[in-house]
Design a protein around this motif. Structure first.
Motif, PDB file in Angstrom:
ATOM      1  N   HIS A 195       0.837  -1.197   0.000  1.00 50.33           N
ATOM      2  CA  HIS A 195       0.000   0.000   0.000  1.00 50.33           C
ATOM      3  C   HIS A 195       0.873   1.250   0.000  1.00 50.33           C
ATOM      4  N   VAL A 196       0.571   2.199  -0.899  1.00 51.07           N
ATOM      5  CA  VAL A 196       1.269   3.483  -0.949  1.00 51.07           C
ATOM      6  C   VAL A 196       0.244   4.608  -0.968  1.00 51.07           C
ATOM      7  N   ASN A 197       0.420   5.588  -0.062  1.00 48.35           N
ATOM      8  CA  ASN A 197      -0.484   6.735   0.046  1.00 48.35           C
ATOM      9  C   ASN A 197       0.369   8.000   0.048  1.00 48.35           C
ATOM     10  N   ILE A 198       0.211   8.854  -0.981  1.00 48.39           N
ATOM     11  CA  ILE A 198       1.007  10.080  -1.086  1.00 48.39           C
ATOM     12  C   ILE A 198       0.081  11.284  -1.066  1.00 48.39           C
ATOM     13  N   ASN A 199       0.313  12.194  -0.103  1.00 44.05           N
ATOM     14  CA  ASN A 199      -0.536  13.379   0.035  1.00 44.05           C
ATOM     15  C   ASN A 199       0.326  14.556   0.497  1.00 44.05           C
ATOM     16  N   PHE A 200       0.765  15.367  -0.448  1.00 47.42           N
ATOM     17  CA  PHE A 200       1.538  16.553  -0.103  1.00 47.42           C
ATOM     18  C   PHE A 200       0.583  17.640   0.380  1.00 47.42           C
ATOM     19  N   ASP A 201       0.797  18.155   1.624  1.00 48.13           N
ATOM     20  CA  ASP A 201      -0.177  19.087   2.205  1.00 48.13           C
ATOM     21  C   ASP A 201       0.209  20.556   2.028  1.00 48.13           C
ATOM     22  N   ASP A 202       1.199  20.859   1.184  1.00 50.59           N
ATOM     23  CA  ASP A 202       1.593  22.258   0.941  1.00 50.59           C
ATOM     24  C   ASP A 202       1.702  22.528  -0.553  1.00 50.59           C
ATOM     25  N   TYR A 203       0.685  22.132  -1.287  1.00 51.15           N
ATOM     26  CA  TYR A 203       0.748  22.173  -2.750  1.00 51.15           C
ATOM     27  C   TYR A 203       1.036  23.572  -3.274  1.00 51.15           C
ATOM     28  N   ASP A 204       2.079  23.687  -4.092  1.00 55.69           N
ATOM     29  CA  ASP A 204       2.466  24.924  -4.755  1.00 55.69           C
ATOM     30  C   ASP A 204       2.402  24.681  -6.262  1.00 55.69           C
ATOM     31  N   ARG A 205       1.562  25.432  -6.958  1.00 52.56           N
ATOM     32  CA  ARG A 205       1.388  25.213  -8.396  1.00 52.56           C
ATOM     33  C   ARG A 205       2.691  25.394  -9.182  1.00 52.56           C
ATOM     34  N   ASN A 206       3.634  26.107  -8.616  1.00 52.49           N
ATOM     35  CA  ASN A 206       4.903  26.327  -9.303  1.00 52.49           C
ATOM     36  C   ASN A 206       5.850  25.135  -9.154  1.00 52.49           C
ATOM     37  N   CYS A 207       5.425  24.124  -8.395  1.00 50.53           N
ATOM     38  CA  CYS A 207       6.297  22.977  -8.135  1.00 50.53           C
ATOM     39  C   CYS A 207       5.803  21.702  -8.803  1.00 50.53           C
ATOM     40  N   ASP A 208       4.919  21.835  -9.804  1.00 54.00           N
ATOM     41  CA  ASP A 208       4.333  20.646 -10.437  1.00 54.00           C
ATOM     42  C   ASP A 208       5.403  19.682 -10.946  1.00 54.00           C
ATOM     43  N   GLU A 209       6.406  20.225 -11.639  1.00 55.04           N
ATOM     44  CA  GLU A 209       7.426  19.360 -12.233  1.00 55.04           C
ATOM     45  C   GLU A 209       8.221  18.624 -11.156  1.00 55.04           C
ATOM     46  N   LYS A 210       8.602  19.324 -10.085  1.00 54.14           N
ATOM     47  CA  LYS A 210       9.360  18.691  -9.009  1.00 54.14           C
ATOM     48  C   LYS A 210       8.516  17.622  -8.315  1.00 54.14           C
ATOM     49  N   ILE A 211       7.240  17.938  -8.073  1.00 51.70           N
ATOM     50  CA  ILE A 211       6.342  16.966  -7.446  1.00 51.70           C
ATOM     51  C   ILE A 211       6.229  15.720  -8.314  1.00 51.70           C
ATOM     52  N   GLY A 212       6.084  15.931  -9.621  1.00 55.14           N
ATOM     53  CA  GLY A 212       5.965  14.802 -10.531  1.00 55.14           C
ATOM     54  C   GLY A 212       7.176  13.896 -10.490  1.00 55.14           C
ATOM     55  N   ILE A 213       8.359  14.500 -10.450  1.00 54.72           N
ATOM     56  CA  ILE A 213       9.593  13.715 -10.392  1.00 54.72           C
ATOM     57  C   ILE A 213       9.657  12.908  -9.102  1.00 54.72           C
ATOM     58  N   LEU A 214       9.310  13.552  -7.969  1.00 58.13           N
ATOM     59  CA  LEU A 214       9.365  12.865  -6.676  1.00 58.13           C
ATOM     60  C   LEU A 214       8.360  11.715  -6.607  1.00 58.13           C
ATOM     61  N   VAL A 215       7.121  11.977  -7.049  1.00 57.77           N
ATOM     62  CA  VAL A 215       6.090  10.942  -6.990  1.00 57.77           C
ATOM     63  C   VAL A 215       6.448   9.781  -7.911  1.00 57.77           C
ATOM     64  N   HIS A 216       6.942  10.097  -9.084  1.00 53.04           N
ATOM     65  CA  HIS A 216       7.329   9.052 -10.026  1.00 53.04           C
ATOM     66  C   HIS A 216       8.449   8.195  -9.439  1.00 53.04           C
ATOM     67  N   LYS A 217       9.406   8.826  -8.773  1.00 48.21           N
ATOM     68  CA  LYS A 217      10.494   8.093  -8.131  1.00 48.21           C
ATOM     69  C   LYS A 217       9.956   7.160  -7.041  1.00 48.21           C
ATOM     70  N   MET A 218       8.913   7.612  -6.334  1.00 48.76           N
ATOM     71  CA  MET A 218       8.355   6.808  -5.249  1.00 48.76           C
ATOM     72  C   MET A 218       7.581   5.604  -5.778  1.00 48.76           C
ATOM     73  N   ILE A 219       6.725   5.827  -6.750  1.00 42.12           N
ATOM     74  CA  ILE A 219       5.853   4.727  -7.172  1.00 42.12           C
ATOM     75  C   ILE A 219       6.534   3.765  -8.139  1.00 42.12           C
ATOM     76  N   LYS A 220       7.586   4.229  -8.839  1.00 43.65           N
ATOM     77  CA  LYS A 220       8.252   3.310  -9.765  1.00 43.65           C
ATOM     78  C   LYS A 220       9.013   2.224  -9.013  1.00 43.65           C
ATOM     79  N   GLU A 221       9.307   2.470  -7.718  1.00 49.58           N
ATOM     80  CA  GLU A 221       9.976   1.469  -6.894  1.00 49.58           C
ATOM     81  C   GLU A 221       8.980   0.533  -6.233  1.00 49.58           C
ATOM     82  N   ALA A 222       7.694   0.711  -6.546  1.00 46.40           N
ATOM     83  CA  ALA A 222       6.667  -0.113  -5.904  1.00 46.40           C
ATOM     84  C   ALA A 222       5.678  -0.656  -6.928  1.00 46.40           C
TER      85      ALA A 222
END
Length: 244
Positions: free
Chosen positions: A57-84
């Motif tokens: 089970h993986v649950n990802i919920n960033f609670d400080d969403y900044d629209r200017n950080c979409d690309e960085k968020i995408g990279i981090l989330v992709h790194k997390m779920i590709k290992e699972a």
């Protein structure tokens, strides 16, 4: 704290709670026995995950969403779920989905064991396209739970809709046209759907008119149990939709 390194051969549950801040911190995780990973904190500086051989089970919920950080968020989330890739349950927040758009297009991940997918969606095209890709690459998905606004028909076949998806829950229904389109999309494309549960928003007025709109939508499944609930989760309407 600049570095948080978690390494354990026996750890089963790992949760990053709200109120803990890792925005200037690099997180490294190496836990081969880990089964449940939950992240409910602001976005970290970086995250590196290795050896998640047992994750379910993986649950990802960033609670400080900044629209200017979409690309960085995408990279981090992709790194997390590709290992699972072996997970059976995945839950993603709106920021995770929006950020994933570019990464999911360039490097899709196949979740062959995923049975349950829970998503918070926005009305924009990026979120919708990421959801379509997650459905496409989760061929054995059975349960889909959504908080969302809008939907578009896919341009290609999605295996889980054709043969596995049996249960959908739509939360925050306000009887708006884009929500009706969302329901129409799934009733049209989910061929083995058995249950569709609609929970109305707290400030929305439930009505027979809303029910009639949905009941008039054709479905490709042989028979679907459609259930309406008010904001307090009291059931107020049960309807069987027969194949039209």
């Amino acid at each position: 704290m600049n570095l948080l390194y978690i390494a354990s051969k026996s750890l089963l549950y790992l949760t990053f709670d709200e109120g803990n801040y890792y925005d200037n911190c690099e997180i490294k995780i190496s836990c081969p026995a880990l089964k449940f990973l939950t992240y409910k904190s602001p976005m970290p500086k970086d995250i590196v995950i290795n050896n998640l051989f047992s994750i379910e089970h993986v649950n990802i919920n960033f609670d400080d969403y900044d629209r200017n950080c979409d690309e960085k968020i995408g990279i981090l989330v992709h790194k997390m779920i590709k290992e699972a890739p072996s997970i059976s349950l995945l839950k993603l927040c709106k920021a995770s989905l929006k950020g994933l758009y570019k990464e999911a297009c360039l490097s899709p991940i196949c979740f062959n064991k995923l049975k349950s997918l829970k998503l918070k969606l926005g009305v924009d095209e990026d979120c919708m396209q990421v959801m379509i890709r997650l459905l496409k690459y989760s061929p054995n998905l059975e349960v889909l739970k959504l908080w969302c606004d809008e939907m578009h028909d896919p341009e290609e076949s999605i295996v889980c809709l054709d043969s596995h998806l049996k249960s959908i829950q739509l939360i925050g229904f306000k009887d708006e046209e884009n929500e009706i389109e969302l329901i129409r999309f799934f009733l049209k494309n989910a061929r083995v759907l058995e249950k569709f549960r609609i929970v109305c928003a707290g400030y929305a007025l439930t009505s027979e008119e809303a029910s009639k709109k949905v009941l008039n939508i054709p479905t490709t499944s042989s028979q679907v149990l459609l259930t309406f609930h008010d904001a307090k989760l009291k059931r107020w309407s049960d309807n069987w939709l027969d194949n039209c």
